[in-house]
Design a protein around this motif. Structure first.
Motif, PDB file in Angstrom:
ATOM      1  N   VAL A   1       2.799  29.772   6.035  1.00  0.00           N
ATOM      2  CA  VAL A   1       3.653  28.844   5.300  1.00  0.00           C
ATOM      3  C   VAL A   1       2.870  27.615   4.833  1.00  0.00           C
ATOM      4  O   VAL A   1       3.035  27.156   3.709  1.00  0.00           O
ATOM      5  N   SER A   2       1.990  27.115   5.671  1.00  0.00           N
ATOM      6  CA  SER A   2       1.244  25.896   5.347  1.00  0.00           C
ATOM      7  C   SER A   2      -0.108  26.198   4.701  1.00  0.00           C
ATOM      8  O   SER A   2      -0.995  25.336   4.695  1.00  0.00           O
ATOM      9  N   TYR A   3      -0.278  27.394   4.142  1.00  0.00           N
ATOM     10  CA  TYR A   3      -1.571  27.785   3.567  1.00  0.00           C
ATOM     11  C   TYR A   3      -2.068  26.780   2.531  1.00  0.00           C
ATOM     12  O   TYR A   3      -3.224  26.361   2.566  1.00  0.00           O
ATOM     13  N   ASP A   4      -1.196  26.369   1.620  1.00  0.00           N
ATOM     14  CA  ASP A   4      -1.609  25.427   0.572  1.00  0.00           C
ATOM     15  C   ASP A   4      -1.967  24.047   1.128  1.00  0.00           C
ATOM     16  O   ASP A   4      -2.743  23.317   0.528  1.00  0.00           O
ATOM     17  N   LYS A   5      -1.409  23.713   2.287  1.00  0.00           N
ATOM     18  CA  LYS A   5      -1.756  22.439   2.915  1.00  0.00           C
ATOM     19  C   LYS A   5      -3.246  22.430   3.278  1.00  0.00           C
ATOM     20  O   LYS A   5      -3.920  21.423   3.151  1.00  0.00           O
ATOM     21  N   PHE A   6      -3.742  23.573   3.736  1.00  0.00           N
ATOM     22  CA  PHE A   6      -5.144  23.673   4.131  1.00  0.00           C
ATOM     23  C   PHE A   6      -6.046  24.094   2.974  1.00  0.00           C
ATOM     24  O   PHE A   6      -7.171  23.645   2.869  1.00  0.00           O
TER      25      PHE A   6
ATOM     26  N   TRP B   1      -7.712  20.790   8.410  1.00  0.00           N
ATOM     27  CA  TRP B   1      -7.660  19.346   8.582  1.00  0.00           C
ATOM     28  C   TRP B   1      -7.891  19.013  10.049  1.00  0.00           C
ATOM     29  O   TRP B   1      -7.447  19.732  10.934  1.00  0.00           O
TER      30      TRP B   1
ATOM     31  N   TRP C   1      -1.449  19.633  16.483  1.00  0.00           N
ATOM     32  CA  TRP C   1      -0.453  20.685  16.303  1.00  0.00           C
ATOM     33  C   TRP C   1       0.014  21.200  17.663  1.00  0.00           C
ATOM     34  O   TRP C   1      -0.771  21.324  18.601  1.00  0.00           O
TER      35      TRP C   1
ATOM     36  N   LYS D   1       7.700  27.671  12.486  1.00  0.00           N
ATOM     37  CA  LYS D   1       7.761  27.726  11.011  1.00  0.00           C
ATOM     38  C   LYS D   1       6.375  27.709  10.364  1.00  0.00           C
ATOM     39  O   LYS D   1       6.231  27.305   9.224  1.00  0.00           O
ATOM     40  N   GLU D   2       5.353  28.162  11.085  1.00  0.00           N
ATOM     41  CA  GLU D   2       4.002  28.233  10.516  1.00  0.00           C
ATOM     42  C   GLU D   2       3.782  29.557   9.799  1.00  0.00           C
ATOM     43  O   GLU D   2       2.944  29.654   8.913  1.00  0.00           O
TER      44      GLU D   2
ATOM     45  N   ASN E   1      -6.354  24.051  -0.814  1.00  0.00           N
ATOM     46  CA  ASN E   1      -5.843  23.586  -2.102  1.00  0.00           C
ATOM     47  C   ASN E   1      -6.315  24.500  -3.221  1.00  0.00           C
ATOM     48  O   ASN E   1      -7.233  25.301  -3.059  1.00  0.00           O
TER      49      ASN E   1
ATOM     50  N   ILE F   1      -5.131  19.115  12.702  1.00  0.00           N
ATOM     51  CA  ILE F   1      -4.655  20.347  13.331  1.00  0.00           C
ATOM     52  C   ILE F   1      -4.739  20.229  14.856  1.00  0.00           C
ATOM     53  O   ILE F   1      -4.003  20.894  15.575  1.00  0.00           O
TER      54      ILE F   1
END
Length: 143
Positions: A104-109, A10, A16, A81-82, A111, A13
């Motif tokens: 942790v945020s894999y699904d955020k990027f 996204w 971040w 917490k990434e 889908n 980022i």
């Protein structure tokens, strides 16, 4: 070229906290690119989607960094917490020669429709695929 799949990032980022730290950002992007896009098994272990089986030495070699730089970047990612280190959980306290990092945020990027998108692209006429690949406004990074 090793793989043939897309990863997404996204534009947000860029806001971040570690985006401007070259080593930490490179490591994070590398982990996203290398992460398993679906649950899999490796040497008797269940490796969940979004995880990378690797070692500090291998990451250093792949990124052209020192192990100390990798250790520092991993610490930054863990504190923010990434990334989670799943090794102890999955190996039940054995002393493995690898580390399993979970983005942790894999699904955020990434889908879940990624596989369907790629399959649909493969089925399109070749001329359409070439035109799609050359679009300058796309922000996807190909792994």
């Amino acid at each position: 070229m090793e793989g043939n799949r897309w990863v997404k990032l996204w534009e947000s980022i860029t806001k971040w906290e570690w985006y401007k730290d070259a080593n930490t950002a490179r490591l994070f992007f590398h982990l996203i690119i290398k992460a398993q896009y679906k649950d899999t098994r490796w040497q008797g272990y269940e490796i969940p989607r979004g995880c990378v089986v690797t070692s500090r030495k291998r990451l250093a070699d792949e990124l052209g960094l020192t192990e100390r730089q990798i250790r520092t970047a991993v610490r930054h990612l863990e504190e923010s917490k990434e990334v989670e280190n799943l090794t102890e959980i999955l190996t039940k306290k054995k002393k493995p020669h690898f580390t399993i990092y979970k983005v942790v945020s894999y699904d955020k990027f990434q889908n879940n429709d990624q596989d369907e998108d790629q399959e649909a692209t493969k089925k399109r006429p070749r001329s359409d695929q070439e035109a799609t690949k050359k679009r300058p406004h796309t922000r996807k990074i190909r792994s």
